[in-house]
Design an enzyme around this catalytic site. Structure first.
Site, PDB file in Angstrom:
ATOM      1  N   TYR A  90       0.719  -1.256  -0.160  1.00 25.56           N
ATOM      2  CA  TYR A  90       0.235  -0.094  -0.088  1.00 25.56           C
ATOM      3  C   TYR A  90       0.909   1.304  -0.015  1.00 25.56           C
ATOM      4  CZ  TYR A  90      -3.582  -3.489   1.108  1.00 25.56           C
ATOM      5  OH  TYR A  90      -4.756  -4.253   1.671  1.00 25.56           O
ATOM      6  N   SER A 106     -13.432  -4.879   1.096  1.00 28.16           N
ATOM      7  CA  SER A 106     -14.404  -4.529  -0.024  1.00 28.16           C
ATOM      8  C   SER A 106     -15.623  -4.427   0.147  1.00 28.16           C
ATOM      9  CB  SER A 106     -13.786  -4.692  -1.547  1.00 28.16           C
ATOM     10  OG  SER A 106     -13.727  -3.417  -2.205  1.00 28.16           O
ATOM     11  N   PRO A 107     -16.375  -4.953   1.520  1.00 32.85           N
ATOM     12  CA  PRO A 107     -17.414  -5.041   1.898  1.00 32.85           C
ATOM     13  C   PRO A 107     -18.486  -4.236   0.816  1.00 32.85           C
ATOM     14  CG  PRO A 107     -16.822  -4.320   3.958  1.00 32.85           C
ATOM     15  CD  PRO A 107     -15.746  -4.570   2.723  1.00 32.85           C
ATOM     16  N   ALA A 163     -17.564  -3.328  -2.013  1.00 31.62           N
ATOM     17  CA  ALA A 163     -17.811  -3.565  -3.757  1.00 31.62           C
ATOM     18  C   ALA A 163     -16.505  -2.264  -4.338  1.00 31.62           C
ATOM     19  CB  ALA A 163     -18.931  -3.867  -4.445  1.00 31.62           C
ATOM     20  N   GLY A 164     -15.668  -1.955  -2.770  1.00 28.27           N
ATOM     21  CA  GLY A 164     -15.162  -0.922  -3.599  1.00 28.27           C
ATOM     22  C   GLY A 164     -16.383   0.705  -4.090  1.00 28.27           C
ATOM     23  N   LEU A 191     -21.782  -0.198  -3.811  1.00 26.26           N
ATOM     24  CA  LEU A 191     -23.249  -0.571  -3.152  1.00 26.26           C
ATOM     25  C   LEU A 191     -23.205   0.805  -2.242  1.00 26.26           C
ATOM     26  CD1 LEU A 191     -22.515  -4.362  -2.349  1.00 26.26           C
ATOM     27  CD2 LEU A 191     -23.260  -3.342  -3.898  1.00 26.26           C
ATOM     28  N   GLY A 208     -24.907   3.755  -2.721  1.00 23.41           N
ATOM     29  CA  GLY A 208     -26.175   3.866  -2.981  1.00 23.41           C
ATOM     30  C   GLY A 208     -26.487   4.892  -4.454  1.00 23.41           C
TER      31      GLY A 208
END
Length: 354
Positions: A61, A212-213, A215-216, A219, A221
């Site tokens: 990173y 990434s729960p 999805a980056g 999700l 909204g």
């Protein structure tokens, strides 16, 4: 904040982990964020106040800068705060500056410890599979680092289920340190991990940290059917990690997320995070944020409990198709399935029995 047992180890970690990929913002990681030391300290304060006791980074990173910032931000804090970092990817131009060889792992661990300013790493992950280095060499290196007091637990990340089983078998055969956890991608956008990675976790007692729960950000909204995609952000069609194979299904999932969020007066992000955190076998989810406001919102999901009806709606919208041999097992083996099998096949078997 819940504290959950990490696999078969005796370690308890918070259900939420702060991911620090945004720390530094150097090179290819500039697009994820550019949190500086002052910002990192504020994020850590928010997380500690919320009960988070695990902080995740990796040597790759920002080519080590994330580790440096995290180490500086944690200096002088409680010993109860734990750090996980990772090694595998290229950190130099030398022939041995990548991979899972003993040479690279030992040098990578020592370099991470120096950047972090710590004398040990609480959970050290193999960041990716290396099919060219014998696993006994890799595990022996981890065993050496453990006996030297430089790491306390070891895990694997982005391995397939057969890779994990091979690692467990190699560790048992040679009496070496075995991975206690896996760090994987898993979200409502792509539930591929349910085919084998979560079942192997249940069957073998492996902890699960989810990266990434959301999805980056897919999700969150912000990406809705029939509405312009947000300016200044990645476009769905060019999303590389995670890849999006079915945009319409993604939109279907987001519509359910937004509907549940609006009915509760909360954000879609909180609903997406709570769904992952409530999944079987999941120990902790790794959250990260560009801003303090995003982090504050995400942390609220730690106290959110979705109802069975809400979970069912999200499950139905996001359900993965049964690949072979799973559809055959659901059809012909339903009388002798284990808890690990039922993690994937349970809903299909239940519908069949009605």
């Amino acid at each position: 904040m819940q504290y959950r047992q990490l696999g078969r180890s005796g370690l308890r970690i918070s259900a939420f982990t702060l991911g620090t990929m945004t720390f530094g913002g150097k090179g290819d990681f500039a697009k994820t964020g550019d949190t500086d030391l002052a910002g990192a300290r504020r994020q850590i304060d928010l997380c500690v106040d919320a009960g988070v006791n695990m902080f995740d980074t990796a040597d790759i990173y920002s080519t080590g800068v994330s580790e440096e910032i995290l180490g500086a931000a944690l200096k002088g804090r409680s010993d109860d705060i734990m750090v996980t970092t990772k090694a595998r990817f290229r950190m130099g131009q030398g022939a041995n500056d990548a991979g899972l060889s003993r040479y690279h792992l030992v040098s990578a661990c020592e370099a991470s410890l120096k950047r972090l300013g710590r004398d040990h790493i609480d959970l050290y992950y193999l960041h990716e599979w290396d099919g060219q280095t014998p696993l006994d060499e890799t595990l022996e290196a981890l065993d050496t680092l453990t006996r030297a007091g430089k790491i306390r637990y070891a895990g694997v990340s982005n391995f397939s289920a057969w890779h994990i089983m091979k690692a467990l078998a190699t560790a048992e055969r040679n009496r070496l340190i075995a991975p206690v956890s896996q760090q994987i991608y898993y979200s409502l956008q792509a539930r591929d991990a349910e085919y084998e990675l979560l079942p192997v976790a249940v069957d073998q007692g492996i902890g699960v940290q989810v990266w990434s729960p959301m999805a980056g950000g897919l999700l969150s909204g912000k990406y809705r059917r029939g509405k312009p995609q947000p300016q200044g952000t990645r476009q769905i069609e060019n999303w590389g990690e995670p890849p999006v194979y079915d945009i319409e299904k993604l939109y279907d999932v987001v519509e359910v997320l937004v509907s549940i969020a609006e009915s509760r007066g909360i954000s879609a992000a909180q609903v997406a995070l709570a769904w992952v955190a409530q999944r079987p076998a999941v120990t902790s989810i790794v959250i990260g944020a560009r801003t303090e406001a995003q982090l504050i919102d995400n942390l609220k999901a730690a106290e959110l409990s979705l109802t069975a009806e809400e979970v069912s709606r999200l499950d139905d919208a996001s359900a993965p198709p049964l690949l072979y041999p799973f559809w055959h097992q659901a059809s012909t083996a339903s009388d002798r399935l284990s808890a690990a099998d039922l993690l994937l096949l349970g809903p299909t078997v239940a519908k069949k029995g009605k």
